[in-house]
Motif scaffolding. Structure first.
Motif, PDB file in Angstrom:
ATOM      1  N   ALA A  25      -5.587  -3.892   6.039  1.00 22.45           N
ATOM      2  CA  ALA A  25      -5.142  -5.274   6.280  1.00 22.45           C
ATOM      3  C   ALA A  25      -4.140  -5.719   5.218  1.00 22.45           C
ATOM      4  O   ALA A  25      -3.175  -6.424   5.525  1.00 22.45           O
ATOM      5  CB  ALA A  25      -6.343  -6.213   6.324  1.00 22.45           C
ATOM      6  N   LEU A  26      -4.349  -5.318   3.975  1.00 20.10           N
ATOM      7  CA  LEU A  26      -3.417  -5.685   2.908  1.00 20.10           C
ATOM      8  C   LEU A  26      -2.056  -5.024   3.119  1.00 20.10           C
ATOM      9  O   LEU A  26      -1.016  -5.672   2.971  1.00 20.10           O
ATOM     10  CB  LEU A  26      -3.989  -5.311   1.540  1.00 20.10           C
ATOM     11  CG  LEU A  26      -5.170  -6.156   1.071  1.00 20.10           C
ATOM     12  CD1 LEU A  26      -5.808  -5.533  -0.162  1.00 20.10           C
ATOM     13  CD2 LEU A  26      -4.745  -7.584   0.809  1.00 20.10           C
ATOM     14  N   VAL A  27      -2.060  -3.747   3.485  1.00 22.35           N
ATOM     15  CA  VAL A  27      -0.797  -3.054   3.754  1.00 22.35           C
ATOM     16  C   VAL A  27      -0.107  -3.675   4.970  1.00 22.35           C
ATOM     17  O   VAL A  27       1.114  -3.857   4.982  1.00 22.35           O
ATOM     18  CB  VAL A  27      -1.022  -1.535   3.922  1.00 22.35           C
ATOM     19  CG1 VAL A  27       0.229  -0.834   4.431  1.00 22.35           C
ATOM     20  CG2 VAL A  27      -1.483  -0.916   2.597  1.00 22.35           C
ATOM     21  N   ALA A  28      -0.875  -4.033   5.984  1.00 20.85           N
ATOM     22  CA  ALA A  28      -0.294  -4.686   7.169  1.00 20.85           C
ATOM     23  C   ALA A  28       0.331  -6.022   6.799  1.00 20.85           C
ATOM     24  O   ALA A  28       1.407  -6.374   7.300  1.00 20.85           O
ATOM     25  CB  ALA A  28      -1.360  -4.871   8.246  1.00 20.85           C
ATOM     26  N   LEU A  29      -0.325  -6.777   5.919  1.00 17.51           N
ATOM     27  CA  LEU A  29       0.220  -8.063   5.471  1.00 17.51           C
ATOM     28  C   LEU A  29       1.547  -7.868   4.739  1.00 17.51           C
ATOM     29  O   LEU A  29       2.401  -8.743   4.763  1.00 17.51           O
ATOM     30  CB  LEU A  29      -0.795  -8.780   4.579  1.00 17.51           C
ATOM     31  CG  LEU A  29      -0.453 -10.178   4.106  1.00 17.51           C
ATOM     32  CD1 LEU A  29      -0.184 -11.117   5.283  1.00 17.51           C
ATOM     33  CD2 LEU A  29      -1.582 -10.724   3.241  1.00 17.51           C
ATOM     34  N   ALA A  30       1.719  -6.706   4.133  1.00 14.20           N
ATOM     35  CA  ALA A  30       2.967  -6.380   3.434  1.00 14.20           C
ATOM     36  C   ALA A  30       3.961  -5.706   4.372  1.00 14.20           C
ATOM     37  O   ALA A  30       4.883  -5.024   3.916  1.00 14.20           O
ATOM     38  CB  ALA A  30       2.673  -5.484   2.240  1.00 14.20           C
ATOM     39  N   GLY A  31       3.783  -5.875   5.664  1.00 13.28           N
ATOM     40  CA  GLY A  31       4.725  -5.321   6.630  1.00 13.28           C
ATOM     41  C   GLY A  31       4.645  -3.804   6.763  1.00 13.28           C
ATOM     42  O   GLY A  31       5.606  -3.155   7.147  1.00 13.28           O
ATOM     43  N   GLY A  34       3.795  -0.290   1.048  1.00 13.27           N
ATOM     44  CA  GLY A  34       2.893  -0.278  -0.093  1.00 13.27           C
ATOM     45  C   GLY A  34       1.932   0.879  -0.070  1.00 13.27           C
ATOM     46  O   GLY A  34       1.568   1.402   0.981  1.00 13.27           O
ATOM     47  N   VAL A  35       1.540   1.277  -1.263  1.00  9.01           N
ATOM     48  CA  VAL A  35       0.580   2.345  -1.465  1.00  9.01           C
ATOM     49  C   VAL A  35      -0.546   1.788  -2.327  1.00  9.01           C
ATOM     50  O   VAL A  35      -0.288   1.154  -3.352  1.00  9.01           O
ATOM     51  CB  VAL A  35       1.247   3.551  -2.177  1.00  9.01           C
ATOM     52  CG1 VAL A  35       0.233   4.618  -2.518  1.00  9.01           C
ATOM     53  CG2 VAL A  35       2.379   4.103  -1.343  1.00  9.01           C
ATOM     54  N   VAL A  36      -1.774   2.023  -1.920  1.00  9.11           N
ATOM     55  CA  VAL A  36      -2.919   1.571  -2.696  1.00  9.11           C
ATOM     56  C   VAL A  36      -3.119   2.551  -3.851  1.00  9.11           C
ATOM     57  O   VAL A  36      -3.354   3.737  -3.640  1.00  9.11           O
ATOM     58  CB  VAL A  36      -4.191   1.489  -1.830  1.00  9.11           C
ATOM     59  CG1 VAL A  36      -5.393   1.112  -2.679  1.00  9.11           C
ATOM     60  CG2 VAL A  36      -3.999   0.494  -0.694  1.00  9.11           C
ATOM     61  N   ARG A  55     -11.140  -5.497  -6.001  1.00 10.72           N
ATOM     62  CA  ARG A  55      -9.910  -5.583  -6.801  1.00 10.72           C
ATOM     63  C   ARG A  55      -9.040  -4.412  -6.354  1.00 10.72           C
ATOM     64  O   ARG A  55      -9.437  -3.253  -6.469  1.00 10.72           O
ATOM     65  CB  ARG A  55     -10.206  -5.506  -8.284  1.00 10.72           C
ATOM     66  CG  ARG A  55      -8.946  -5.692  -9.132  1.00 10.72           C
ATOM     67  CD  ARG A  55      -9.284  -5.767 -10.604  1.00 10.72           C
ATOM     68  NE  ARG A  55      -9.919  -7.026 -10.937  1.00 10.72           N
ATOM     69  CZ  ARG A  55      -9.287  -8.033 -11.542  1.00 10.72           C
ATOM     70  NH1 ARG A  55      -8.029  -7.918 -11.879  1.00 10.72           N
ATOM     71  NH2 ARG A  55      -9.922  -9.157 -11.812  1.00 10.72           N
ATOM     72  N   VAL A  56      -7.858  -4.745  -5.820  1.00 14.03           N
ATOM     73  CA  VAL A  56      -6.969  -3.742  -5.237  1.00 14.03           C
ATOM     74  C   VAL A  56      -5.613  -3.803  -5.930  1.00 14.03           C
ATOM     75  O   VAL A  56      -5.055  -4.887  -6.115  1.00 14.03           O
ATOM     76  CB  VAL A  56      -6.794  -3.974  -3.716  1.00 14.03           C
ATOM     77  CG1 VAL A  56      -5.924  -2.893  -3.096  1.00 14.03           C
ATOM     78  CG2 VAL A  56      -8.147  -4.036  -3.016  1.00 14.03           C
ATOM     79  N   THR A  57      -5.095  -2.640  -6.301  1.00 11.78           N
ATOM     80  CA  THR A  57      -3.766  -2.531  -6.890  1.00 11.78           C
ATOM     81  C   THR A  57      -2.879  -1.774  -5.914  1.00 11.78           C
ATOM     82  O   THR A  57      -3.225  -0.677  -5.476  1.00 11.78           O
ATOM     83  CB  THR A  57      -3.805  -1.788  -8.241  1.00 11.78           C
ATOM     84  OG1 THR A  57      -4.714  -2.462  -9.108  1.00 11.78           O
ATOM     85  CG2 THR A  57      -2.428  -1.737  -8.870  1.00 11.78           C
ATOM     86  N   LEU A  58      -1.748  -2.387  -5.556  1.00  8.00           N
ATOM     87  CA  LEU A  58      -0.790  -1.781  -4.637  1.00  8.00           C
ATOM     88  C   LEU A  58       0.555  -1.634  -5.323  1.00  8.00           C
ATOM     89  O   LEU A  58       0.914  -2.458  -6.167  1.00  8.00           O
ATOM     90  CB  LEU A  58      -0.613  -2.649  -3.390  1.00  8.00           C
ATOM     91  CG  LEU A  58      -1.864  -2.883  -2.555  1.00  8.00           C
ATOM     92  CD1 LEU A  58      -2.329  -4.300  -2.730  1.00  8.00           C
ATOM     93  CD2 LEU A  58      -1.599  -2.577  -1.118  1.00  8.00           C
ATOM     94  N   GLU A  59       1.291  -0.615  -4.919  1.00  8.29           N
ATOM     95  CA  GLU A  59       2.634  -0.410  -5.455  1.00  8.29           C
ATOM     96  C   GLU A  59       3.632  -0.375  -4.302  1.00  8.29           C
ATOM     97  O   GLU A  59       3.373   0.231  -3.264  1.00  8.29           O
ATOM     98  CB  GLU A  59       2.707   0.891  -6.245  1.00  8.29           C
ATOM     99  CG  GLU A  59       4.065   1.105  -6.890  1.00  8.29           C
ATOM    100  CD  GLU A  59       4.072   2.315  -7.794  1.00  8.29           C
ATOM    101  OE1 GLU A  59       4.460   2.168  -8.955  1.00  8.29           O
ATOM    102  OE2 GLU A  59       3.679   3.404  -7.320  1.00  8.29           O
ATOM    103  N   PHE A  60       4.768  -1.010  -4.539  1.00  8.59           N
ATOM    104  CA  PHE A  60       5.839  -1.097  -3.547  1.00  8.59           C
ATOM    105  C   PHE A  60       7.109  -0.559  -4.186  1.00  8.59           C
ATOM    106  O   PHE A  60       7.578  -1.111  -5.178  1.00  8.59           O
ATOM    107  CB  PHE A  60       6.031  -2.553  -3.110  1.00  8.59           C
ATOM    108  CG  PHE A  60       4.770  -3.165  -2.560  1.00  8.59           C
ATOM    109  CD1 PHE A  60       4.460  -3.048  -1.222  1.00  8.59           C
ATOM    110  CD2 PHE A  60       3.889  -3.821  -3.399  1.00  8.59           C
ATOM    111  CE1 PHE A  60       3.293  -3.600  -0.717  1.00  8.59           C
ATOM    112  CE2 PHE A  60       2.715  -4.380  -2.911  1.00  8.59           C
ATOM    113  CZ  PHE A  60       2.419  -4.265  -1.562  1.00  8.59           C
ATOM    114  N   ALA A  64      12.984  -2.470   0.693  1.00  8.17           N
ATOM    115  CA  ALA A  64      12.192  -2.946   1.830  1.00  8.17           C
ATOM    116  C   ALA A  64      10.730  -3.096   1.439  1.00  8.17           C
ATOM    117  O   ALA A  64      10.070  -4.082   1.806  1.00  8.17           O
ATOM    118  CB  ALA A  64      12.334  -1.996   3.009  1.00  8.17           C
ATOM    119  N   ALA A  65      10.209  -2.152   0.685  1.00 10.54           N
ATOM    120  CA  ALA A  65       8.811  -2.218   0.271  1.00 10.54           C
ATOM    121  C   ALA A  65       8.571  -3.399  -0.672  1.00 10.54           C
ATOM    122  O   ALA A  65       7.564  -4.104  -0.550  1.00 10.54           O
ATOM    123  CB  ALA A  65       8.400  -0.903  -0.391  1.00 10.54           C
TER     124      ALA A  65
END
Length: 118
Positions: A25-31, A34-36, A55-60, A64-65
């Motif tokens: 869901a978090l990746v979907a929210l970012a279009g 992103g990578v967890v 607690r989630v850390t994502l990298e873009f 576009a990311a």
């Protein structure tokens, strides 16, 4: 000599957990970007509710990311998640690290409280 020619049983797919659904869901929210990088989950309870704090850390990486990550930052606090049997009671962005050179890169750390929907 006996040779077994029966095909192997199809592998069962692993059951998706609430944590898996949250990451998706978090990746979907970012279009879809992103990578967890990390995900920590701790049990949480109050007198009337039970759930978990995530607690989630994502990298873009890339233009576009990074745009997707910026959308995640803007939308997360008010976003209405649709997770089976779970309500997102609180969602906050805890930390943001934004680098422009040599390539655009954004790292976002967020914390979400999921409570069981009974």
């Amino acid at each position: 000599m006996f040779v077994d020619t029966t095909p192997p049983c199809p592998a069962r797919s692993a059951r998706r957990t609430d944590a898996d659904r949250l990451r998706e869901a978090l990746v979907a929210l970012a279009g879809g970007h992103g990578v967890v990088l990390a995900h920590e989950e701790r049990a949480w309870a109050s007198v009337t509710f039970a759930g978990a704090r995530h607690r989630v850390t994502l990298e873009f990486a890339g233009d576009a990311a990074v745009a997707g990550g910026e959308n995640l930052i803007a939308e997360l606090p008010e976003h209405e998640f649709t997770l089976p049997r779970q309500l997102v009671a609180d969602a906050t962005v805890c930390a943001v690290e934004h680098v422009l050179l040599p390539k655009p890169n954004l790292r976002v750390e967020c914390e979400l409280l999921l409570v069981e929907d009974t």
